[in-house]
Design a protein around this motif. Sequence first.
Motif, PDB file in Angstrom:
ATOM      1  N   GLU A 129       0.830  -1.205   0.000  1.00 15.04           N
ATOM      2  CA  GLU A 129       0.000   0.000   0.000  1.00 15.04           C
ATOM      3  C   GLU A 129       0.863   1.254   0.000  1.00 15.04           C
ATOM      4  OE1 GLU A 129      -3.522   2.152   2.608  1.00 15.04           O
ATOM      5  OE2 GLU A 129      -3.144  -0.004   2.897  1.00 15.04           O
ATOM      6  N   GLU A 132       1.907   1.882  -3.494  1.00  9.62           N
ATOM      7  CA  GLU A 132       0.751   2.364  -4.254  1.00  9.62           C
ATOM      8  C   GLU A 132       0.512   3.854  -4.001  1.00  9.62           C
ATOM      9  OE1 GLU A 132      -4.132   1.819  -4.278  1.00  9.62           O
ATOM     10  OE2 GLU A 132      -2.878   0.436  -3.109  1.00  9.62           O
ATOM     11  N   VAL A 133       0.568   4.254  -2.743  1.00 13.65           N
ATOM     12  CA  VAL A 133       0.351   5.658  -2.396  1.00 13.65           C
ATOM     13  C   VAL A 133       1.470   6.530  -2.950  1.00 13.65           C
ATOM     14  CG1 VAL A 133       0.206   7.294  -0.480  1.00 13.65           C
ATOM     15  CG2 VAL A 133      -1.008   5.111  -0.347  1.00 13.65           C
ATOM     16  N   LYS A 136       0.923   7.257  -6.535  1.00 10.99           N
ATOM     17  CA  LYS A 136      -0.113   8.271  -6.714  1.00 10.99           C
ATOM     18  C   LYS A 136       0.443   9.662  -6.438  1.00 10.99           C
ATOM     19  CE  LYS A 136      -4.063   5.309  -5.414  1.00 10.99           C
ATOM     20  NZ  LYS A 136      -5.131   5.108  -4.390  1.00 10.99           N
ATOM     21  N   VAL A 143      -3.972  13.616  -3.957  1.00 14.59           N
ATOM     22  CA  VAL A 143      -4.237  12.198  -3.735  1.00 14.59           C
ATOM     23  C   VAL A 143      -5.309  12.030  -2.663  1.00 14.59           C
ATOM     24  CG1 VAL A 143      -3.271  10.008  -2.944  1.00 14.59           C
ATOM     25  CG2 VAL A 143      -1.910  11.516  -4.417  1.00 14.59           C
ATOM     26  N   HIS A 144      -6.354  11.296  -3.040  1.00 16.86           N
ATOM     27  CA  HIS A 144      -7.393  10.895  -2.102  1.00 16.86           C
ATOM     28  C   HIS A 144      -7.294   9.376  -1.984  1.00 16.86           C
ATOM     29  CE1 HIS A 144      -9.273  14.907  -2.271  1.00 16.86           C
ATOM     30  NE2 HIS A 144      -8.929  14.878  -3.557  1.00 16.86           N
ATOM     31  N   HIS A 145      -6.958   8.924  -0.802  1.00 13.18           N
ATOM     32  CA  HIS A 145      -6.712   7.492  -0.625  1.00 13.18           C
ATOM     33  C   HIS A 145      -7.305   7.020   0.688  1.00 13.18           C
ATOM     34  CE1 HIS A 145      -4.423   3.680  -0.949  1.00 13.18           C
ATOM     35  NE2 HIS A 145      -4.270   3.799   0.364  1.00 13.18           N
ATOM     36  N   GLU A 146      -8.110   5.964   0.606  1.00 11.94           N
ATOM     37  CA  GLU A 146      -8.657   5.313   1.792  1.00 11.94           C
ATOM     38  C   GLU A 146      -8.225   3.854   1.746  1.00 11.94           C
ATOM     39  OE1 GLU A 146     -10.386   6.226   4.451  1.00 11.94           O
ATOM     40  OE2 GLU A 146     -10.379   8.354   3.925  1.00 11.94           O
ATOM     41  N   GLY A 147      -7.220   3.520   2.516  1.00 13.74           N
ATOM     42  CA  GLY A 147      -6.695   2.167   2.480  1.00 13.74           C
ATOM     43  C   GLY A 147      -6.728   1.499   3.837  1.00 13.74           C
ATOM     44  N   GLN A 151      -4.570   6.887   5.023  1.00 18.43           N
ATOM     45  CA  GLN A 151      -5.676   7.695   4.503  1.00 18.43           C
ATOM     46  C   GLN A 151      -5.133   9.078   4.149  1.00 18.43           C
ATOM     47  OE1 GLN A 151      -6.096   6.114   7.769  1.00 18.43           O
ATOM     48  NE2 GLN A 151      -6.711   4.333   6.550  1.00 18.43           N
ATOM     49  N   ASP A 153      -6.299  12.830   2.148  1.00 18.67           N
ATOM     50  CA  ASP A 153      -7.416  13.625   1.635  1.00 18.67           C
ATOM     51  C   ASP A 153      -6.869  14.851   0.919  1.00 18.67           C
ATOM     52  OD1 ASP A 153      -9.857  14.743   1.090  1.00 18.67           O
ATOM     53  OD2 ASP A 153     -10.254  15.389   3.152  1.00 18.67           O
TER      54      ASP A 153
END
Length: 327
Positions: A129, A132-133, A136, A143-147, A151, A153
């Motif tokens: 993860e 991956e982030v 991005k 980047v908006h990511h909820e993993g 997280q 925003d």
Amino acid sequence: MKFGVLLDHQYPIGEDIGRRTGELVELTQHVRDLGFDSLFGIHHYLASLSTPQPLPLLSRLLEHTGTMQIGTGILILPLGHPVHWAEEIATIDQMSGGRFVLGIGSGYREDEFSAFGIDRRKRVSRMNESLEVMRKLWTGEPVHHEGQHFQLDGARCSVLPVNEGGPEVWVGANGPIGIKRIAGQGHSWLSPSNVRRNWAVGNLTDYRQHLREAGHDETGMTFPIHRDLCVADSFDDAWRIAGGPVRESYGEYVQYGMDYFDSQWEGIKHKALFFGSPDDIAAKITDFADAGFNHFVFRVQWLGLPIEESMKILERFAHEVMPRFRA
């Protein structure tokens, strides 16, 4: 065919790190002038040996690296936050003009994860993860990511790598499940130094098959491997020079639960180390290259071995082995 050097910047507690860094500057200049292609640093926290951190160290060495690639071999990605890693890596990649190679791994030492308050059992998912982030963030877009682990925003990276998508990524793994996962992601698998020839070659064959099955084109890909190297007049002579130090260095791993380095030492000694004459080393490289490996990263430093001996090993390799593989 490319050849690199893995710096072994681990020292007894209390060593003068400023003096040791000066030695590494000289070694880096030597590696550069001998025609090597790459230079890598290692990464650990809270180690039994004094271990300077790789990114500041590589930044110190950067101006002495010429056109060599530089990188981490490996960076324990789960122990940090992807925002931190993304900006740190992008910074050194910019400083190097895009020559950075991000070698990563999931780690294994329980004391490191405990100190950071991270569940060691989740290290692989956290590593995946994180990467991956970071990818991005390296687009330069919010980047908006909820993993599972992170997280974000609207976070936006303030420094971007030189090349679109970020630096080349090598991922270390010591088992078939991890190797298959790396192939599915399309990253280069970094084979470890301590494994026997048949294990390394067999797993490379499987990895390349998994790459094809996942639809990845391996054209132009790097297939790297770490090896311990000592070039001398014979295996026995190489062992006389570096046998004690390499054995002591591997012995450090045993305290971290890696009893393999003790119980299987004779196998490692004869089937994993690149120790021997120039002809011996050239034959080993040819064998591994025929199997598909194309970037050999050698360690020539071990506990108690004078830096001058490490330089002699590099010189013999550069003068008596490397020319055989240069067009």
